[in-house]
Every structure is written in C-alpha cells, then in structure tokens.
Scaffold this motif. Structure first.
Motif, mmCIF file in Angstrom:
data_model
loop_
_atom_site.group_PDB
_atom_site.id
_atom_site.type_symbol
_atom_site.label_atom_id
_atom_site.label_comp_id
_atom_site.label_asym_id
_atom_site.label_seq_id
_atom_site.Cartn_x
_atom_site.Cartn_y
_atom_site.Cartn_z
ATOM 1 N N ALA A 157 29.135 38.870 57.158
ATOM 2 C CA ALA A 157 29.179 39.906 56.127
ATOM 3 C C ALA A 157 30.541 39.948 55.445
ATOM 4 O O ALA A 157 30.628 40.090 54.222
ATOM 5 N N ALA A 158 31.609 39.838 56.243
ATOM 6 C CA ALA A 158 32.957 39.914 55.673
ATOM 7 C C ALA A 158 33.222 38.762 54.708
ATOM 8 O O ALA A 158 33.742 38.972 53.599
ATOM 9 N N ILE A 159 32.859 37.553 55.111
ATOM 10 C CA ILE A 159 33.079 36.402 54.237
ATOM 11 C C ILE A 159 32.219 36.505 52.986
ATOM 12 O O ILE A 159 32.662 36.203 51.869
ATOM 13 N N GLN A 160 30.985 36.966 53.158
ATOM 14 C CA GLN A 160 30.091 37.129 52.017
ATOM 15 C C GLN A 160 30.637 38.171 51.042
ATOM 16 O O GLN A 160 30.603 37.968 49.824
ATOM 17 N N VAL A 161 31.151 39.261 51.565
ATOM 18 C CA VAL A 161 31.690 40.313 50.709
ATOM 19 C C VAL A 161 32.941 39.835 49.974
ATOM 20 O O VAL A 161 33.099 40.077 48.770
ATOM 21 N N VAL A 162 33.838 39.160 50.694
ATOM 22 C CA VAL A 162 35.063 38.661 50.069
ATOM 23 C C VAL A 162 34.740 37.703 48.925
ATOM 24 O O VAL A 162 35.347 37.760 47.855
ATOM 25 N N ALA A 163 33.760 36.834 49.153
ATOM 26 C CA ALA A 163 33.381 35.886 48.108
ATOM 27 C C ALA A 163 32.647 36.577 46.966
ATOM 28 O O ALA A 163 32.889 36.291 45.785
ATOM 29 N N THR A 164 31.765 37.505 47.302
ATOM 30 C CA THR A 164 30.932 38.160 46.291
ATOM 31 C C THR A 164 31.710 39.184 45.481
ATOM 32 O O THR A 164 31.355 39.468 44.336
ATOM 33 N N ALA A 165 32.763 39.741 46.061
ATOM 34 C CA ALA A 165 33.546 40.762 45.360
ATOM 35 C C ALA A 165 34.168 40.214 44.079
ATOM 36 O O ALA A 165 34.585 40.997 43.219
ATOM 37 N N THR A 166 34.229 38.902 43.932
ATOM 38 C CA THR A 166 34.762 38.329 42.690
ATOM 39 C C THR A 166 33.919 38.727 41.483
ATOM 40 O O THR A 166 34.434 38.812 40.359
ATOM 41 N N ILE A 167 32.630 38.982 41.709
ATOM 42 C CA ILE A 167 31.766 39.333 40.581
ATOM 43 C C ILE A 167 32.000 40.762 40.115
ATOM 44 O O ILE A 167 31.438 41.186 39.110
ATOM 45 N N PRO A 171 31.531 43.176 35.429
ATOM 46 C CA PRO A 171 31.276 44.451 34.742
ATOM 47 C C PRO A 171 32.538 45.087 34.168
ATOM 48 O O PRO A 171 32.479 46.185 33.626
ATOM 49 N N GLY A 172 33.692 44.427 34.315
ATOM 50 C CA GLY A 172 34.909 44.946 33.728
ATOM 51 C C GLY A 172 35.894 45.520 34.723
ATOM 52 O O GLY A 172 36.897 46.122 34.319
ATOM 53 N N LEU A 173 35.639 45.358 36.033
ATOM 54 C CA LEU A 173 36.558 45.875 37.043
ATOM 55 C C LEU A 173 37.569 44.799 37.418
ATOM 56 O O LEU A 173 37.576 43.707 36.869
ATOM 57 N N GLY A 174 38.441 45.128 38.370
ATOM 58 C CA GLY A 174 39.518 44.212 38.724
ATOM 59 C C GLY A 174 39.168 43.299 39.883
ATOM 60 O O GLY A 174 38.025 42.926 40.084
ATOM 61 N N GLY A 175 40.196 42.973 40.673
ATOM 62 C CA GLY A 175 40.006 42.047 41.783
ATOM 63 C C GLY A 175 40.350 40.627 41.394
ATOM 64 O O GLY A 175 40.677 40.329 40.240
ATOM 65 N N LEU A 176 40.274 39.734 42.355
ATOM 66 C CA LEU A 176 40.606 38.336 42.108
ATOM 67 C C LEU A 176 39.652 37.681 41.115
ATOM 68 O O LEU A 176 40.011 36.691 40.465
ATOM 69 N N GLY A 177 38.448 38.215 41.008
ATOM 70 C CA GLY A 177 37.500 37.666 40.043
ATOM 71 C C GLY A 177 37.963 37.795 38.614
ATOM 72 O O GLY A 177 37.475 37.078 37.729
ATOM 73 N N ARG A 178 38.916 38.702 38.369
ATOM 74 C CA ARG A 178 39.456 38.881 37.021
ATOM 75 C C ARG A 178 40.071 37.581 36.519
ATOM 76 O O ARG A 178 39.955 37.249 35.330
ATOM 77 N N PHE A 179 40.743 36.841 37.403
ATOM 78 C CA PHE A 179 41.334 35.559 37.015
ATOM 79 C C PHE A 179 40.250 34.593 36.548
ATOM 80 O O PHE A 179 40.421 33.889 35.541
ATOM 81 N N ILE A 180 39.147 34.555 37.274
ATOM 82 C CA ILE A 180 38.070 33.613 36.957
ATOM 83 C C ILE A 180 37.396 33.985 35.644
ATOM 84 O O ILE A 180 37.175 33.144 34.773
ATOM 85 N N VAL A 181 37.063 35.274 35.495
ATOM 86 C CA VAL A 181 36.391 35.733 34.277
ATOM 87 C C VAL A 181 37.288 35.533 33.059
ATOM 88 O O VAL A 181 36.851 35.010 32.021
ATOM 89 N N ASP A 182 38.542 35.950 33.163
ATOM 90 C CA ASP A 182 39.469 35.796 32.042
ATOM 91 C C ASP A 182 39.716 34.326 31.735
ATOM 92 O O ASP A 182 39.825 33.938 30.567
ATOM 93 N N GLY A 183 39.814 33.522 32.790
ATOM 94 C CA GLY A 183 40.044 32.094 32.567
ATOM 95 C C GLY A 183 38.885 31.426 31.853
ATOM 96 O O GLY A 183 39.086 30.586 30.973
ATOM 97 N N LEU A 184 37.658 31.797 32.220
ATOM 98 C CA LEU A 184 36.488 31.225 31.546
ATOM 99 C C LEU A 184 36.427 31.653 30.086
ATOM 100 O O LEU A 184 36.087 30.851 29.209
ATOM 101 N N SER A 185 36.766 32.904 29.815
ATOM 102 C CA SER A 185 36.707 33.391 28.436
ATOM 103 C C SER A 185 37.781 32.747 27.560
ATOM 104 O O SER A 185 37.597 32.601 26.353
ATOM 105 N N ARG A 186 38.885 32.340 28.183
ATOM 106 C CA ARG A 186 39.979 31.722 27.417
ATOM 107 C C ARG A 186 39.980 30.196 27.512
ATOM 108 O O ARG A 186 40.874 29.546 26.969
#
Length: 229
Positions: A157-167, A171-186
C-alpha cells in the motif's frame, strides 16, 4: 548512446542545481507535499484496513466482503478514480486523499485478513484452552503470527500510494508529480525525468524502510513464511 548520456548528464545537472532545492517549487517543498498526501492516505487506509482485516480474520464473518474488495481493487483505474472524485467533490486536498485511501485499503485489508485466517486453528484453540479471552487470542497469538503478511500489505500500500500520489498534480495540486506534469506541458525532458527519478528513489526508500522494519518486529522463524514479491 552519446545522446542518452548527454540527456542523463542534463538531468544530473538539474538534480544538483541549487535552485532546485529551494523555494516553493523546489524539491524539498514538493517532497514535503508528496509525503503529506502519502502519509495521511496510508494512515487512514491502515486504520480502516487493519481494523476490518483483524475483525473479519478473527471472527470469519464477512469474508465475502473481503473477496469483493479484492475483486473491486483489480478493476479500479487509478487515474480515473482521482479525476472522478475531484470532479464530484471539487479541487482540494480531501478528494485526492479519498482516492488514495480507496486505493491503499485493499492490500492492507486483504493481507491482514489472510494473515489472521492463516493462523493454525490448533494454535488458537490452545490459546483459548489456557484461558485467553478472544481479544488476547487476537492480540497475543494471531497478530504476531500474521505480522509478516500484515507488513507485506502495508508495504504494498505504501509503495502504491507513493507512486500514485504523483497524479495529485493533474487536478492542479502539488507534490512530486508537479515536476512531471509541468515538464510534459513544457516539453522539458529534464524536468520530467528528474521528477520521475525523485519518485523512484522515494519508492525505493519506502521499500528499504519496510524491509528494515520487518527484520526488527518479525521473529526470524516467521520471516521465511512469506515470500518476497
């Protein structure tokens, strides 16, 4: 090959750049946001999954519900669940936490249930025979013997949550997924791979932490009873 090495060098430069380690959009702040989402989600999921897993595992009542949860968990689309919850409940931290908790409960619940139900019946009967109450049987016999599977469920569960929290970033929130989303958009390769690398390292650290915890709290005789996935 040279292009790959050059790209990896650029990513290394991005990770070691001082500006990536300070400010509201730096790695420490994004990591803190990520750990907040992940930690709260895992805490709530553990409270739910452990409580019901121990109860159903000990009493044997409601096993069909555990099976239903297991089947439902296989059919839940992770990203779709987050988008659906955010769409229905609005853009805030709570909908993301609800979605992550829903994804983390099944492995905890299922492994806890299986661990408790897997305790030898003769062992439980012997505990009752020496005068233990049902609560004592659960706490002193079933839980210690089920601990390898319980920890396995928590680790999954912990590994799944850590990986999934990137998404959470979609919806516009923060976290490490922000790097991925912003990088794809740019179309910023360094940002995407750099953020992904941090997520992978965090997931590996979670794996190491649970492995160390397992060595501390599980007796050597029980460690071999659960194969490592």
């Amino acid at each position: 090959m040279n292009d790959l090495l050059n790209q990896l060098g650029l990513v290394g430069d991005w990770l070691t750049s001082p500006k990536q380690w300070r400010g509201a959009e730096g790695i420490p702040q994004r990591l803190l946001e990520h750990l907040t989402y992940s930690g709260l989600s895992l805490l709530f999921a553990a409270l739910i999954g452990l409580a019901f897993g121990l109860l159903v595992g000990h009493t044997g009542r409601g096993a069909f519900a555990v099976a239903a949860v297991a089947n439902l968990a296989r059919a839940i689309p992770t990203f779709g669940l987050v988008v659906l919850v955010v769409t229905l409940a609005g853009l805030s931290t709570t909908p993301v936490l609800v979605a992550l908790v829903a994804l983390a409960v099944p492995p905890i619940l299922i492994n806890t249930f299986e661990g408790v139900r897997g305790v030898d019946r003769a062992t439980r009967d012997a505990a009752r025979g020496v005068g233990m109450t049902e609560w004592q049987v659960l706490a002193r016999v079933e839980v210690p013997m089920a601990l390898p599977l319980i920890l396995l469920g928590l680790r999954i569960a912990a590994i799944q949550v850590v990986a999934t929290a990137t998404i959470a970033a979609y919806p516009g929130l923060g976290g490490l997924g922000r790097f991925i989303v912003d990088g794809l958009s740019r179309n910023d390769y360094e940002l995407v791979v750099g953020g992904s690398t941090v997520v992978v390292v965090l997931a590996l650290l979670v794996q190491v932490a649970f492995t160390a915890l397992r060595r501390v709290v599980v007796s050597p005789g029980l460690r071999v009873s659960v194969s490592r996935p």
